[in-house]
Design a protein around this motif. Structure first.
Motif, PDB file in Angstrom:
ATOM      1  N   TYR A 199      69.877  45.401  13.309  1.00 22.40           N
ATOM      2  CA  TYR A 199      68.517  44.872  13.284  1.00 22.40           C
ATOM      3  C   TYR A 199      68.105  44.523  14.713  1.00 22.40           C
ATOM      4  CZ  TYR A 199      69.368  44.404   8.291  1.00 22.40           C
ATOM      5  OH  TYR A 199      69.669  44.662   6.986  1.00 22.40           O
ATOM      6  N   ARG A 200      66.846  44.759  14.987  1.00 17.43           N
ATOM      7  CA  ARG A 200      66.340  44.367  16.320  1.00 17.43           C
ATOM      8  C   ARG A 200      65.873  42.917  16.232  1.00 17.43           C
ATOM      9  NH1 ARG A 200      66.404  49.592  18.619  1.00 17.43           N
ATOM     10  NH2 ARG A 200      65.729  51.203  17.152  1.00 17.43           N
ATOM     11  N   GLY A 201      66.822  42.062  15.894  1.00 19.03           N
ATOM     12  CA  GLY A 201      66.477  40.666  15.603  1.00 19.03           C
ATOM     13  C   GLY A 201      66.870  39.689  16.693  1.00 19.03           C
ATOM     14  N   LEU A 202      67.135  40.202  17.900  1.00 15.54           N
ATOM     15  CA  LEU A 202      67.621  39.334  18.974  1.00 15.54           C
ATOM     16  C   LEU A 202      66.510  38.420  19.499  1.00 15.54           C
ATOM     17  CD1 LEU A 202      69.987  38.603  20.871  1.00 15.54           C
ATOM     18  CD2 LEU A 202      69.184  40.395  22.412  1.00 15.54           C
ATOM     19  N   ARG A 203      66.810  37.112  19.513  1.00 12.22           N
ATOM     20  CA  ARG A 203      65.846  36.135  20.018  1.00 12.22           C
ATOM     21  C   ARG A 203      66.355  35.465  21.293  1.00 12.22           C
ATOM     22  NH1 ARG A 203      62.269  33.608  15.831  1.00 12.22           N
ATOM     23  NH2 ARG A 203      62.033  35.194  14.218  1.00 12.22           N
ATOM     24  N   GLY A 204      67.411  35.966  21.859  1.00 11.04           N
ATOM     25  CA  GLY A 204      67.914  35.394  23.113  1.00 11.04           C
ATOM     26  C   GLY A 204      69.250  34.702  22.930  1.00 11.04           C
ATOM     27  N   PHE A 205      69.622  33.943  23.953  1.00  8.37           N
ATOM     28  CA  PHE A 205      70.911  33.243  23.952  1.00  8.37           C
ATOM     29  C   PHE A 205      70.681  31.792  24.331  1.00  8.37           C
ATOM     30  CE2 PHE A 205      71.686  37.673  24.795  1.00  8.37           C
ATOM     31  CZ  PHE A 205      72.809  37.974  24.036  1.00  8.37           C
ATOM     32  N   LEU A 206      71.368  30.902  23.641  1.00 10.03           N
ATOM     33  CA  LEU A 206      71.202  29.495  23.964  1.00 10.03           C
ATOM     34  C   LEU A 206      72.100  29.099  25.142  1.00 10.03           C
ATOM     35  CD1 LEU A 206      69.572  27.116  22.927  1.00 10.03           C
ATOM     36  CD2 LEU A 206      71.469  26.535  21.402  1.00 10.03           C
ATOM     37  N   LEU A 207      73.307  29.658  25.185  1.00 12.87           N
ATOM     38  CA  LEU A 207      74.256  29.323  26.251  1.00 12.87           C
ATOM     39  C   LEU A 207      75.040  30.550  26.670  1.00 12.87           C
ATOM     40  CD1 LEU A 207      76.012  26.047  24.965  1.00 12.87           C
ATOM     41  CD2 LEU A 207      74.269  26.194  26.746  1.00 12.87           C
ATOM     42  N   LYS A 208      75.532  30.495  27.898  1.00 11.52           N
ATOM     43  CA  LYS A 208      76.432  31.533  28.392  1.00 11.52           C
ATOM     44  C   LYS A 208      77.862  31.004  28.279  1.00 11.52           C
ATOM     45  CE  LYS A 208      77.035  34.357  32.570  1.00 11.52           C
ATOM     46  NZ  LYS A 208      77.616  35.477  31.878  1.00 11.52           N
ATOM     47  N   TYR A 209      78.774  31.851  27.864  1.00 16.21           N
ATOM     48  CA  TYR A 209      80.140  31.397  27.605  1.00 16.21           C
ATOM     49  C   TYR A 209      80.881  31.073  28.904  1.00 16.21           C
ATOM     50  CZ  TYR A 209      84.368  31.019  24.780  1.00 16.21           C
ATOM     51  OH  TYR A 209      85.474  30.549  24.107  1.00 16.21           O
ATOM     52  N   PRO A 210      81.455  29.870  28.968  1.00 14.95           N
ATOM     53  CA  PRO A 210      82.127  29.468  30.222  1.00 14.95           C
ATOM     54  C   PRO A 210      83.573  29.977  30.292  1.00 14.95           C
ATOM     55  CG  PRO A 210      82.083  27.626  28.675  1.00 14.95           C
ATOM     56  CD  PRO A 210      81.470  28.800  27.975  1.00 14.95           C
ATOM     57  N   HIS A 211      83.741  31.271  30.525  1.00 14.57           N
ATOM     58  CA  HIS A 211      85.099  31.815  30.617  1.00 14.57           C
ATOM     59  C   HIS A 211      85.871  31.215  31.789  1.00 14.57           C
ATOM     60  CE1 HIS A 211      85.497  34.782  27.477  1.00 14.57           C
ATOM     61  NE2 HIS A 211      84.264  35.206  27.719  1.00 14.57           N
ATOM     62  N   GLN A 212      87.154  30.974  31.564  1.00 17.73           N
ATOM     63  CA  GLN A 212      88.075  30.498  32.600  1.00 17.73           C
ATOM     64  C   GLN A 212      87.595  29.233  33.285  1.00 17.73           C
ATOM     65  OE1 GLN A 212      90.952  32.205  32.685  1.00 17.73           O
ATOM     66  NE2 GLN A 212      90.117  33.657  31.224  1.00 17.73           N
ATOM     67  N   LYS A 213      87.035  28.321  32.500  1.00 22.34           N
ATOM     68  CA  LYS A 213      86.630  27.032  33.079  1.00 22.34           C
ATOM     69  C   LYS A 213      87.629  25.933  32.733  1.00 22.34           C
ATOM     70  CE  LYS A 213      82.605  27.869  35.142  1.00 22.34           C
ATOM     71  NZ  LYS A 213      81.354  27.947  34.422  1.00 22.34           N
ATOM     72  N   GLY A 214      88.772  26.325  32.154  1.00 17.40           N
ATOM     73  CA  GLY A 214      89.857  25.396  31.906  1.00 17.40           C
ATOM     74  C   GLY A 214      89.475  24.217  31.041  1.00 17.40           C
ATOM     75  N   ALA A 215      89.763  23.026  31.560  1.00 18.55           N
ATOM     76  CA  ALA A 215      89.557  21.805  30.785  1.00 18.55           C
ATOM     77  C   ALA A 215      88.160  21.242  30.980  1.00 18.55           C
ATOM     78  CB  ALA A 215      90.610  20.783  31.172  1.00 18.55           C
ATOM     79  N   ASP A 216      87.232  22.075  31.423  1.00 17.72           N
ATOM     80  CA  ASP A 216      85.862  21.655  31.692  1.00 17.72           C
ATOM     81  C   ASP A 216      85.307  20.781  30.560  1.00 17.72           C
ATOM     82  OD1 ASP A 216      83.416  21.585  32.964  1.00 17.72           O
ATOM     83  OD2 ASP A 216      82.674  23.296  31.806  1.00 17.72           O
ATOM     84  N   GLY A 217      84.817  19.622  30.891  1.00 15.97           N
ATOM     85  CA  GLY A 217      84.224  18.748  29.884  1.00 15.97           C
ATOM     86  C   GLY A 217      85.237  17.865  29.190  1.00 15.97           C
ATOM     87  N   TYR A 218      86.501  18.068  29.494  1.00 16.14           N
ATOM     88  CA  TYR A 218      87.544  17.267  28.838  1.00 16.14           C
ATOM     89  C   TYR A 218      88.296  16.487  29.885  1.00 16.14           C
ATOM     90  CZ  TYR A 218      91.756  16.088  26.275  1.00 16.14           C
ATOM     91  OH  TYR A 218      92.799  15.425  25.699  1.00 16.14           O
ATOM     92  N   GLU A 219      88.044  15.224  29.916  1.00 14.46           N
ATOM     93  CA  GLU A 219      88.707  14.406  30.945  1.00 14.46           C
ATOM     94  C   GLU A 219      89.816  13.585  30.317  1.00 14.46           C
ATOM     95  OE1 GLU A 219      88.079  15.252  33.824  1.00 14.46           O
ATOM     96  OE2 GLU A 219      86.314  16.397  33.307  1.00 14.46           O
TER      97      GLU A 219
ATOM     98  N   THR B 182      80.329  22.410  26.354  1.00 18.88           N
ATOM     99  CA  THR B 182      81.734  22.630  26.688  1.00 18.88           C
ATOM    100  C   THR B 182      82.491  23.261  25.519  1.00 18.88           C
ATOM    101  OG1 THR B 182      83.800  21.535  27.242  1.00 18.88           O
ATOM    102  CG2 THR B 182      82.229  20.248  25.985  1.00 18.88           C
ATOM    103  N   LEU B 183      83.600  23.906  25.832  1.00 20.54           N
ATOM    104  CA  LEU B 183      84.467  24.443  24.785  1.00 20.54           C
ATOM    105  C   LEU B 183      85.423  23.376  24.266  1.00 20.54           C
ATOM    106  CD1 LEU B 183      85.429  27.846  26.463  1.00 20.54           C
ATOM    107  CD2 LEU B 183      83.526  27.370  24.911  1.00 20.54           C
ATOM    108  N   ASN B 184      85.566  22.292  25.047  1.00 19.14           N
ATOM    109  CA  ASN B 184      86.501  21.217  24.698  1.00 19.14           C
ATOM    110  C   ASN B 184      85.691  20.047  24.149  1.00 19.14           C
ATOM    111  OD1 ASN B 184      88.679  22.764  26.032  1.00 19.14           O
ATOM    112  ND2 ASN B 184      87.518  22.280  27.883  1.00 19.14           N
ATOM    113  N   VAL B 185      85.448  20.083  22.862  1.00 20.50           N
ATOM    114  CA  VAL B 185      84.423  19.219  22.276  1.00 20.50           C
ATOM    115  C   VAL B 185      84.973  17.815  21.996  1.00 20.50           C
ATOM    116  CG1 VAL B 185      82.863  18.925  20.321  1.00 20.50           C
ATOM    117  CG2 VAL B 185      83.230  21.200  21.284  1.00 20.50           C
ATOM    118  N   THR B 186      84.355  16.827  22.635  1.00 18.21           N
ATOM    119  CA  THR B 186      84.805  15.448  22.458  1.00 18.21           C
ATOM    120  C   THR B 186      83.717  14.553  21.873  1.00 18.21           C
ATOM    121  OG1 THR B 186      84.174  15.006  24.738  1.00 18.21           O
ATOM    122  CG2 THR B 186      86.485  15.559  24.355  1.00 18.21           C
TER     123      THR B 186
END
Lengths: 219, 568
Positions: A199-219, B182-186
């Motif tokens: 289907y030509r139903g694409l409405r865009g993307f909300l986020l880009k996948y953060p490949h190889q960002k490790g523990a990003d966001g997890y402290e 984030t992929l690491n959801v807290t």
């Protein structure tokens, strides 16, 4: 349990009972905004044949158990539906008179009005029937009894809205030989266009996948 | 196929990953798979008995054949009794393999190369860190590099937005939830699904290409058949949805070291007592599902990846040492399902179109995560599955019928008759949300051997799952969140299915790390016997889809196995 009258065949009895069951789940009536209208119901589409076939195909025969005296799963299920109907009569919860006009080969369950058939299913689902007197494999097996009440609904709905009716002349053939020959009414009813290449139903993307960002966001 | 270094039992979410990782390091691997192999030219007609035994060449993979077999018809593919993607032998004229549940419900598992990933939605979130850190025998940080490796290999990408995701985001935003990046959801919030699905083809919106052409090119075409089995792509290894039969299996075959034998049901782990290692796995006994003949295969190590029911069953049927936790502690995310019905006008104002198009896009393309409670997932199924899963499956029975008590602000339970037809007539204006609950490990839940019943593969597993207080509380909270989201998105009517607890889809934790296997995946009581499926999860990951974690652990387990037994 009830005995089947000599005038009825075992397969006629099973057919009638399942016809009555699928008819209660999907009757030939639709409540639209302009009032109720006639549609094709599950029994008219022959969905009971699908349900019977699937039940019997799924029947488990334990290794080492004699196959001969074993009742088919559709037969033992029909007997269970009658047990529910008889319990409904017994407790005086029936709201309409019985009639053998519609399904002359059926038992008590198929002689009930639609709403009473649903009540009988509800009684079975609540295990409010003498489950010790049911045939194998339901006897004293509450989990399986309730699973079968789910399956009656699920198989009726899946038979009606999947491509099953569209198999046309191949409907009763083994699974490897079934082919879709026509557009099933359930797809028309639901507006499903059938399998698709895309289907030509694409409405865009909300986020880009953060490949190889490790523990990003997890402290 | 003779004299492999390692035998892997099962080619699903975990087994295929182990096979590829071991094969890449030069180990000879044989994978035993109970079901058929679709898309392999050695079995042009997998439903009929053929001459082939096994396959080890990527040249055998045949996308044309695969397209013919993965027909996208939900009856032909998903029917649990006669469908291609069922728990049963390749010969669909035979019954499925029986599952013996003590409570109402059914098990949704699939035999065949690719296992249950053939029908999974490819949702690939990481575990919630708080469900792992200081709880599992290994830390969340320890898992991260393995998550990254799997995410890059599959690959995992955020789902594109189609109508149903847009409506879900709109409702989530209006309900006050933040977007989490984030992929690491807290902390709680909504986000696109991290899915193991290739990004949409760049020319998807270009009318110069027909949709049929696009379906034969690389990239997702938003065809909505994730759950029915995706056949779209230019070659087997580039199919859009990354079930393991199109991702890890082709990679495993490309190593030249991996042989896969379908139609081979493992029935016994063979062991020997070694002076140094104690009880040691030395091979596997299995049954050819076509001939019924039993065969034996020996190796230096065995990896069980047969799934959360068959792995403990195999342990128990093999008479391996007693362990009070074998088969015990099963979690299942006590799932539920809520469906909202929308008016055309309301949809028009939010979406600029009059339909939610539940059959368009990834089957599940957006989620809301809530560490401590679980997750909710927007989901769109084909109509037969929608009817049967939304309205025909409920532990509440006919709760919302006038002759039965229990009606509240929303409908609940089975829906039949004219009301059911009304829902289905409006199928294209519905939005469904699946609910995954953070449930507790309870040793009373799990798999035991039935003392009486046997099938051709030995004593049957008997399965019990009854959710505890925490699961019931969490599910209730998630239901509230899902219903609120639907109403905030503009739903005029909402129906809660109230699924039976023993609807078993996300089965985990029946052979837990720390009690049955050590932190490297090796059984405490049997040397050289490893486990690499959902069963080793210490818990239910906080209520997120389990496959990615199984794949990360399988990657790690393969590494540890090589280090211990095949190092220099």
């Amino acid at each position: 349990m009830r005995s089947i009258s000599v005038k009825r065949t075992a397969s006629g009895y099973v057919q009638a009972t399942f016809q009555a069951a699928v008819d209660a789940v999907i009757p030939p009536v639709f409540q639209g905004s302009g009032g109720s209208i006639q549609i094709v119901g599950a029994a008219q589409l022959g969905v009971h044949k699908y349900v019977i076939r699937q039940l019997d195909h799924s029947q488990f025969i334990p290794v080492g158990m004699p196959v001969e005296p074993l009742m088919s799963l559709s037969m033992s299920t029909a007997v269970m539906l009658d047990a529910g109907a008889e319990e409904l009569v017994h407790i005086g919860a029936m709201t309409d008179p019985v009639s053998r006009m519609l399904y002359p080969e059926g038992g008590t369950f198929s002689a009930l009005s639609r709403i009473n058939r649903l009540k009988a299913i509800a009684l079975i689902n609540q295990l409010a029937i003498p489950i010790h007197a049911l045939p194998f494999p339901y006897q004293n097996n509450p989990g399986l009894i309730q699973t079968m009440m789910e399956s009656l609904h699920q198989l009726t709905m899946f038979g009606y809205y999947s491509e099953w009716f569209g198999y046309g002349r191949t409907r009763c053939l083994p699974p490897e030989e079934q082919r879709v020959e026509c557009f099933p009414p359930g797809w028309r009813m639901s507006g499903y266009p059938g399998p698709s290449f895309g289907y030509r139903g694409l409405r865009g993307f909300l986020l880009k996948y953060p490949h190889q960002k490790g523990a990003d966001g997890y402290e | 196929m003779n004299n492999p270094n390692v035998i892997v039992i099962g080619s699903g979410g975990g087994g295929a990953v182990v096979a590829k990782e071991l094969g890449e390091k030069g180990l000879k691997v044989v994978v035993l798979e109970a079901g058929p192999w679709y898309g392999n030219s050695q079995w042009p007609d997998p439903g009929r008995r053929g001459a082939a035994g096994s396959s080890s060449s990527p040249k055998d993979l045949d996308i044309a054949l695969f397209r013919n077999q993965y027909t996208k018809f939900e009856g032909e593919m998903n029917d649990l009794i006669t469908g291609r993607l069922r728990w049963g032998p390749a010969d669909r004229n035979r019954p499925p393999w029986f599952r013996n549940l003590s409570e109402r419900g059914f098990v949704w598992q699939v035999a065949g190369v690719g296992g249950t990933t053939q029908v999974y939605l490819a949702n690939s979130p990481r575990a919630f860190p708080e469900a792992v850190e200081h709880i599992w025998p290994i830390s969340y940080r320890e898992l991260i590099p393995y998550y990254e490796k799997v995410e890059a290999t599959l690959p995992v990408e955020f789902a594109p937005t189609t109508a149903k995701e847009e409506l879900f985001y709109y409702g989530a935003k209006k309900a006050g939830w933040p977007l989490i990046k984030t992929l690491n959801v807290t902390s709680p919030g909504y986000r696109p699904q991290p899915n193991a699905i290739l990004p949409p083809n760049k020319s998807l919106m270009n009318p110069a290409y027909s949709l049929e052409q696009l379906a034969r090119m690389e990239g997702c075409t938003l065809a909505g058949h994730c759950i029915n089995g995706c056949p779209h792509g230019p070659s087997m290894d580039k199919v859009a949805k990354r079930s393991t039969n199109v991702s890890y299996v082709p990679l495993a075959l490309q190593t030249g070291n991996v042989t896969i034998r379908p139609n081979a049901f493992a029935t016994r782990i063979m062991t020997d007592r070694h002076a140094a290692d104690g009880l040691t796995a030395i091979g596997v006994q299995f049954r050819d599902t076509w001939t019924g003949e039993t065969e034996e295969l020996r190796a230096e190590a065995v990896v069980m990846a047969a799934g959360c029911i068959e792995s403990p069953r195999l342990w128990l049927n093999s008479g391996l040492p007693q362990n009070p936790w074998v088969g015990k502690g099963m979690v299942n995310h006590y799932m539920d399902w809520v469906t909202g019905l929308f008016d055309e006008r309301d949809l028009m104002s939010v979406l600029g179109s009059t339909s939610t198009e539940p059959f368009v896009g990834h089957t599940s393309g957006a989620r809301l995560d809530y560490p401590g409670l679980g997750s909710i997932l927007v989901t769109g199924l084909s109509p037969g599955l929608t009817g049967s899963m939304s309205f025909g499956l409920s532990q509440a029975g006919y709760a919302s019928h006038p002759y039965s008590a229990g009606i509240s602000a929303f409908g609940q339970g089975w829906v039949v008759g004219a009301e059911f037809q009304e829902w289905m007539f409006n199928y294209r204006r519905t939005l469904s949300i699946a609910i995954l609950t953070d449930d507790d490990v309870d040793s009373r839940n799990g798999v035991t051997l039935d003392p009486m019943l046997k099938d051709e593969h030995g004593s049957l597993p008997k399965i019990r799952y009854v959710p505890g207080r925490k699961a019931r509380r969490n599910r209730k909270e998630l239901i509230k969140i899902a219903i609120d989201l639907l109403y905030k998105a503009g739903a005029r009517k909402v129906q809660l299915s109230d699924w039976p607890a023993s609807l078993l889809i996300h089965i985990e934790s029946t052979m837990r790390m720390g009690v049955v296997v050590d932190e490297n995946g090796e059984a405490f009581q049997v040397s050289r016997l490893y486990i690499a499926d959902n069963s080793v999860h210490f818990n239910g990951l906080g209520g997120v889809n389990p496959t990615l974690t199984t794949q990360a652990l399988a990657t790690r387990t393969a590494e540890k196995l090589i280090d211990k037994y095949f190092g220099d």
